[in-house]
Design a protein around this motif. Structure first.
Motif, mmCIF file in Angstrom:
data_model
loop_
_atom_site.group_PDB
_atom_site.id
_atom_site.type_symbol
_atom_site.label_atom_id
_atom_site.label_comp_id
_atom_site.label_asym_id
_atom_site.label_seq_id
_atom_site.Cartn_x
_atom_site.Cartn_y
_atom_site.Cartn_z
ATOM 1 N N UNK A 212 0.842 -1.199 0.000
ATOM 2 C CA UNK A 212 0.000 0.000 0.000
ATOM 3 C C UNK A 212 0.876 1.246 0.000
ATOM 4 N N UNK A 213 0.407 2.299 -0.663
ATOM 5 C CA UNK A 213 1.083 3.590 -0.656
ATOM 6 C C UNK A 213 0.056 4.698 -0.809
ATOM 7 N N UNK A 214 -0.067 5.539 0.192
ATOM 8 C CA UNK A 214 -1.044 6.631 0.178
ATOM 9 C C UNK A 214 -0.330 7.943 0.465
ATOM 10 N N UNK A 215 -0.574 8.923 -0.400
ATOM 11 C CA UNK A 215 0.022 10.253 -0.251
ATOM 12 C C UNK A 215 -1.050 11.202 0.248
ATOM 13 N N UNK A 216 -0.796 11.844 1.384
ATOM 14 C CA UNK A 216 -1.742 12.799 1.946
ATOM 15 C C UNK A 216 -1.240 14.208 1.759
ATOM 16 N N UNK A 217 -1.841 14.928 0.825
ATOM 17 C CA UNK A 217 -1.403 16.292 0.553
ATOM 18 C C UNK A 217 -1.770 17.207 1.705
ATOM 19 N N UNK A 218 -0.813 18.025 2.125
ATOM 20 C CA UNK A 218 -1.057 18.987 3.192
ATOM 21 C C UNK A 218 -1.580 20.317 2.694
ATOM 22 N N UNK A 219 -1.703 20.461 1.364
ATOM 23 C CA UNK A 219 -2.188 21.718 0.812
ATOM 24 C C UNK A 219 -1.097 22.767 0.743
ATOM 25 N N UNK A 220 -1.504 24.010 0.659
ATOM 26 C CA UNK A 220 -0.561 25.116 0.478
ATOM 27 C C UNK A 220 0.067 25.599 1.774
#
Length: 555
Positions: A212-220
């Motif tokens: 599994x590989x999940x990327x959680x964007x933190x935004x700007x």
């Protein structure tokens, strides 16, 4: 005089040099190092954005602003070529994930209407000409607008923003932003991680090992993080790696605010278990947000994939977040019922970090210690107030109260656990791991950075720098307040193991100290420049490579 140099280096060097290099790209890691960091980071960010001659861009920006070439010296070339070998696969995987994290910006791009994406940056710039067949793709919105692409880089040409995005399978497309929207959120990056870790030159795992590989964007406004689950068919261990990005000043300027928000706070994530450990408020706020957002999901993954080991990792700011998350996870497991722990099984929790600053604050015990009074716990200040500020009576009453033995014992257990299961890798004269608590080190280091920067970029200041520093400090600062602040900041500590390494006397070999008892002291070196100090911060994890134990032992 030393304190004045520290503050002048922060203001003058950061403002002057950051102005030039931030236009090209790159991060100001840790905030205090400021613009000193620009050249190397600018080249790396330019590469991620698709620029063809990143070194040329940095040199051009330097020449345009200062009339200098910005060329590196031989000492920097040596340490950039060093290979830091490790026979620990967890360390090698953590280093690889940290390097990879900088290849993505914090944001995702949502395609809002059909548009053209180009395989080559030049084709985007010259879009009036028909690109060769196979070098253009049609990007269309997905139903409900849920499809979002990781942003790899962005820039502006004649007030028109371009964006490079990862469209999957290792393919990068370049497009004009137009009306497309930036977002935060989670996306699947399992394929990217498989390619990263299984391909040459790393070959750390087989593709099928990545579950599994999940990327959680933190935004700007906040660093991104990602979770990767890997099954080792040899050891039969299943490891969950959780990594945070470090400071990315150019694309996420708010990171510097996170770095500088060093006022220590009590931590709600562990206060009921470890009340005597405070934490850097900027790092803690980020981790608390991610725990609140993703804790339940991560616990489900631990059960679903039968995870036996959790490793928190990151570089610089990301490393500090990883260390905070390590303590928060230990507290979470400690608060669980026997039934909940049985459901999760035996899980080994570790943190492997690179060039992380100090995240933990050890307050004066007399201020924070709690003793039992009836059914509750009170501090000495509470007793003192009850006794009408009569110190003698307060001391007598305090001595009669029961000690909080359970929490003292848990705190000692925590310190022992971190000494065994948390490691922070440091390289030579890197300033960042000494922040914010070791001013005896970063003070003279910033003084060296300021002087070398002035000699290179503003030679007309040479010989006048002391006068400028004194004038700035006299007119703008209360030096006594600054000295008191720096003294209080010395309560920030590293709690895990410190693995220190540097180039040998020949400049090419490597010297290790894997059991450093305390932070290294500053040693004067006339050959050290601001460029060298910055490069020390990026050598780890950039140069860490895996070496199979059999090869390492010659068998």
């Amino acid at each position: 005089q030393l304190r004045r140099w520290e503050l002048f280096a922060v203001s003058a060097v950061r403002a002057r040099m950051g102005k030039a290099f931030s236009k090209v790209g790159g991060g100001v890691v840790g905030g205090l190092a400021g613009g000193v960091a620009g050249a190397t980071a600018g080249a790396k960010a330019g590469a991620a954005a698709g620029a063809k001659d990143t070194v040329g861009l940095v040199v051009s920006a330097s020449k345009a602003m200062f009339g200098k070439t910005g060329e590196k010296d031989e000492k920097i070339d040596h340490i950039e070529r060093l290979q830091i070998l490790t026979d620990d696969k967890d360390t090698a995987i953590s280093a690889a994930l940290c390097r990879w994290s900088y290849g993505n910006e914090a944001t995702l791009l949502q395609i809002t209407k059909p548009c053209v994406g180009y395989d080559e940056f030049e084709d985007l710039v010259n879009e009036g000409k028909s690109p060769p067949l196979g070098e253009v793709a049609q990007l269309t919105p997905v139903k409900c607008g849920l499809k979002r692409f990781p942003v790899k880089g962005r820039g502006t040409i004649e007030d028109r923003m371009w964006v490079s995005i990862d469209v999957g399978g290792g393919l990068i497309n370049y497009l004009w932003r137009g009306e497309h929207k930036f977002h935060s959120g989670k996306i699947d990056v399992k394929g990217n991680v498989k390619t990263l870790l299984s391909s040459e030159p790393l070959k750390l795992v087989n593709r099928e090992d990545v579950l599994r590989g999940v990327y959680g964007s933190g935004g700007l406004l906040s660093p991104s993080f990602f979770c990767v689950i890997i099954r080792d068919e040899v050891t039969k261990e299943t490891t969950l790696y959780t990594a945070w990005q470090g400071t990315m000043f150019k694309t996420r300027p708010m990171d510097v605010i996170t770095d500088l928000a060093a006022a220590p706070v009590r931590a709600g994530l562990w206060d009921t278990v470890y009340p005597y450990l405070w934490v850097h408020s900027g790092f803690y706020a980020k981790v608390q947000h991610d725990f609140c957002s993703h804790k339940e999901t991560i616990l489900k993954l631990v059960i679903e994939f039968k995870v036996t080991k959790i490793i928190f990792t990151g570089h610089s700011l990301g490393g500090a977040c990883a260390q905070v998350a390590h303590v928060a996870a230990l507290a979470e497991f400690n608060k669980m019922s026997e039934e909940e722990r049985k459901l999760l099984g035996e899980v080994n929790i570790q943190s492997i970090t690179f060039a992380a600053p100090m995240a933990f604050f050890m307050p004066e015990m007399r201020v924070v210690e709690r003793r039992q009074f009836g059914d509750s716990f009170v501090t000495f200040d509470t007793v003192l107030m009850e006794k009408k500020e009569d110190a003698e009576k307060a001391e007598q009453a305090w001595a009669l109260l029961g000690h909080d033995e359970a929490r003292h014992e848990k705190f000692e257990q925590l310190l022992d656990e971190l000494a065994k299961q948390s490691v922070n890798y440091l390289f030579d004269k890197d300033i960042i791991p000494h922040l914010p608590g070791h001013s005896d080190y970063f003070g003279p280091a910033l003084k060296v950075a300021a002087r070398s920067a002035v000699m290179e970029f503003v030679p007309t200041w040479e010989g006048k720098l002391d006068e400028l520093v004194n004038k700035f400090c006299k007119n703008a600062l209360d030096m006594e307040a600054i000295n008191m602040m720096l003294e209080e900041l010395k309560n920030f500590k590293h709690l895990g193991k410190l693995h220190f390494c540097k180039a040998g006397s020949d400049g090419k070999s490597l010297v290790h100290d894997a059991a450093l008892d305390d932070m290294p002291k500053w040693e004067e070196d006339e050959t050290v420049t601001w460029q060298y100090l910055w490069t020390c911060h990026s050598v780890i994890p950039s140069n860490i490579l895996y070496q199979c134990p059999q090869i390492a032992t010659g068998s």
